[in-house]
Design a protein around this motif. Sequence first.
Motif, mmCIF file in Angstrom:
data_model
loop_
_atom_site.group_PDB
_atom_site.id
_atom_site.type_symbol
_atom_site.label_atom_id
_atom_site.label_comp_id
_atom_site.label_asym_id
_atom_site.label_seq_id
_atom_site.Cartn_x
_atom_site.Cartn_y
_atom_site.Cartn_z
ATOM 1 N N LEU A 1 0.852 -1.184 0.000
ATOM 2 C CA LEU A 1 0.000 0.000 0.000
ATOM 3 C C LEU A 1 0.896 1.245 0.000
ATOM 4 O O LEU A 1 1.936 1.250 0.638
ATOM 5 C CB LEU A 1 -0.832 -0.011 1.284
ATOM 6 C CG LEU A 1 -1.996 0.966 1.359
ATOM 7 C CD1 LEU A 1 -3.194 0.356 0.630
ATOM 8 C CD2 LEU A 1 -2.377 1.239 2.807
ATOM 9 N N GLY B 1 0.660 -5.925 9.696
ATOM 10 C CA GLY B 1 0.444 -5.546 8.289
ATOM 11 C C GLY B 1 1.363 -4.402 7.933
ATOM 12 O O GLY B 1 0.927 -3.321 7.560
ATOM 13 N N THR B 2 2.654 -4.665 8.044
ATOM 14 C CA THR B 2 3.629 -3.567 7.940
ATOM 15 C C THR B 2 3.725 -2.976 6.534
ATOM 16 O O THR B 2 4.105 -1.824 6.360
ATOM 17 C CB THR B 2 5.008 -4.028 8.479
ATOM 18 O OG1 THR B 2 5.799 -2.899 8.762
ATOM 19 C CG2 THR B 2 5.728 -4.955 7.504
ATOM 20 N N GLY B 3 3.398 -3.756 5.508
ATOM 21 C CA GLY B 3 3.437 -3.231 4.131
ATOM 22 C C GLY B 3 4.825 -2.734 3.767
ATOM 23 O O GLY B 3 5.804 -3.477 3.874
ATOM 24 N N CYS C 1 6.426 1.439 6.655
ATOM 25 C CA CYS C 1 6.466 2.877 6.996
ATOM 26 C C CYS C 1 6.236 3.131 8.488
ATOM 27 O O CYS C 1 6.920 3.979 9.084
ATOM 28 C CB CYS C 1 5.484 3.668 6.134
ATOM 29 S SG CYS C 1 3.771 3.184 6.336
ATOM 30 N N ILE C 2 5.330 2.392 9.111
ATOM 31 C CA ILE C 2 5.044 2.646 10.532
ATOM 32 C C ILE C 2 6.196 2.128 11.396
ATOM 33 O O ILE C 2 6.767 2.864 12.211
ATOM 34 C CB ILE C 2 3.703 1.982 10.947
ATOM 35 C CG1 ILE C 2 2.538 2.603 10.170
ATOM 36 C CG2 ILE C 2 3.487 2.103 12.446
ATOM 37 C CD1 ILE C 2 1.192 1.913 10.394
ATOM 38 N N ALA D 1 -4.367 -5.448 0.957
ATOM 39 C CA ALA D 1 -3.933 -4.372 1.859
ATOM 40 C C ALA D 1 -5.052 -3.354 2.067
ATOM 41 O O ALA D 1 -5.025 -2.558 2.997
ATOM 42 C CB ALA D 1 -2.698 -3.676 1.296
ATOM 43 N N THR E 1 -1.847 8.508 7.891
ATOM 44 C CA THR E 1 -1.221 7.501 8.751
ATOM 45 C C THR E 1 -0.108 8.117 9.612
ATOM 46 O O THR E 1 0.273 7.557 10.642
ATOM 47 C CB THR E 1 -0.715 6.338 7.877
ATOM 48 O OG1 THR E 1 -1.830 5.854 7.111
ATOM 49 C CG2 THR E 1 -0.156 5.186 8.688
ATOM 50 N N PRO F 1 1.888 4.485 1.513
ATOM 51 C CA PRO F 1 1.603 5.154 2.791
ATOM 52 C C PRO F 1 0.897 6.495 2.562
ATOM 53 O O PRO F 1 1.245 7.242 1.664
ATOM 54 C CB PRO F 1 2.995 5.384 3.388
ATOM 55 C CG PRO F 1 3.868 4.371 2.736
ATOM 56 C CD PRO F 1 3.307 4.172 1.366
ATOM 57 N N ASN G 1 -2.395 -0.361 10.687
ATOM 58 C CA ASN G 1 -3.281 0.273 9.709
ATOM 59 C C ASN G 1 -3.826 -0.873 8.861
ATOM 60 O O ASN G 1 -3.334 -1.128 7.770
ATOM 61 C CB ASN G 1 -2.471 1.276 8.866
ATOM 62 C CG ASN G 1 -3.290 1.856 7.735
ATOM 63 O OD1 ASN G 1 -4.519 1.863 7.782
ATOM 64 N ND2 ASN G 1 -2.611 2.325 6.697
ATOM 65 N N PRO G 2 -4.803 -1.604 9.402
ATOM 66 C CA PRO G 2 -5.213 -2.844 8.746
ATOM 67 C C PRO G 2 -6.090 -2.591 7.517
ATOM 68 O O PRO G 2 -6.563 -1.463 7.328
ATOM 69 C CB PRO G 2 -6.035 -3.537 9.838
ATOM 70 C CG PRO G 2 -6.607 -2.430 10.643
ATOM 71 C CD PRO G 2 -5.620 -1.302 10.597
ATOM 72 N N PRO G 3 -6.302 -3.614 6.688
ATOM 73 C CA PRO G 3 -7.212 -3.444 5.552
ATOM 74 C C PRO G 3 -8.625 -3.243 6.095
ATOM 75 O O PRO G 3 -9.189 -4.173 6.676
ATOM 76 C CB PRO G 3 -7.115 -4.785 4.815
ATOM 77 C CG PRO G 3 -6.020 -5.547 5.463
ATOM 78 C CD PRO G 3 -5.788 -4.983 6.811
HETATM 79 N N1 GLN Z 1 1.354 -0.333 7.381
HETATM 80 C C1 GLN Z 1 1.300 0.087 6.032
HETATM 81 C C2 GLN Z 1 0.752 1.493 5.936
HETATM 82 O O1 GLN Z 1 0.247 2.018 6.879
HETATM 83 C C3 GLN Z 1 0.465 -0.878 5.197
HETATM 84 C C4 GLN Z 1 -0.968 -0.968 5.647
HETATM 85 C C5 GLN Z 1 -1.780 -1.945 4.829
HETATM 86 O O2 GLN Z 1 -1.263 -2.608 3.920
HETATM 87 N N2 GLN Z 1 -3.051 -2.028 5.128
HETATM 88 O O3 GLN Z 1 0.822 2.138 4.922
#
Ligand code: GLN
Length: 294
Positions: free
Chosen positions: A104, A133-135, A138-139, A223, A110, A106, A199-201
Amino acid sequence: MSLISPIINREEPMRVIDLIKWAETYFSGKGFDHPRAEIEWFLQELLNCNRMDIYLRFEEILSLSQLSTLRSWINRRLEHEPLQYITGFTEFYGRKFIVNEHVLIPRPETERLIDIALEKITQMDSPTILDVGTGSGCIAITLAKESVNSDISAIDISKSALKTAMDNAKQMDVKNIHFSHLDILEENFLHPIDILISNPPYIPKNNMNVLMRDVQEYEPLFALTDGKDGLNFYRKFSQIAKSIVKSGGWLILEVGSDEHPQMAKEVFSQSGFKNMRLIKDYNGDDRILIVPTK
Ligand code: GLN
């Protein structure tokens, strides 16, 4: 065949200012809402500078090779691929992150999650944090940089996302994060933590069709949505919080729009949590749910 108007197909160099003028007309003619922002994004990457610097470099001549790169970028943009995927980077909390189709992009909203987490972290000695869900990372990476005494775990269901997050961590020389491949909906995370951040889906499946084409066609589906009502992850967090988040700890969660923030809060009320708070983003929309575990 190139879709682009002859001006940047010509075989001679052009100045930054000529290009900006051309692009503004061109992108607005193609129906883009912020034509200047489009070309500024590309120029920052092409000239390796920040937005203000572009305006100090108006007279600079772009080389043929820069124009050729730009041509291919604009062709992709016309298909509505997000700018960030095209140049391969975005900025988050003042740092540059690699992004690609596996993660995703950022969002500025966020960054509020980070502010809130930092407020809590400064009251703790060496906090343990889990980013679900770190993607792109970024967090987790921002927290690791801003709070070097933190011990952070970052998990994701996607191996490709984890690879991107690890590339970002390496590039930013971050040492205090453990990355692991884990599906929180199916598997247990076993270490006690002070803060669960995520920051979940959260987009309900039924709302997916109202998203912008750029998002819908390019950002990873898993995501964005849980494929259900957008509350699946909050339910799971409310179930596992008592066993993995230490007493006196916090869950810091991004929430969606409309009714979603209240519904996410309600999920925690139903599991017996108290004193939850919703915090607004800079647009004035409820964006963060804070759940204390005491
Ligand atoms: N943690 C990442 C972000 O905040 C990805 C979140 C996600 O894939 N839902 O951008």
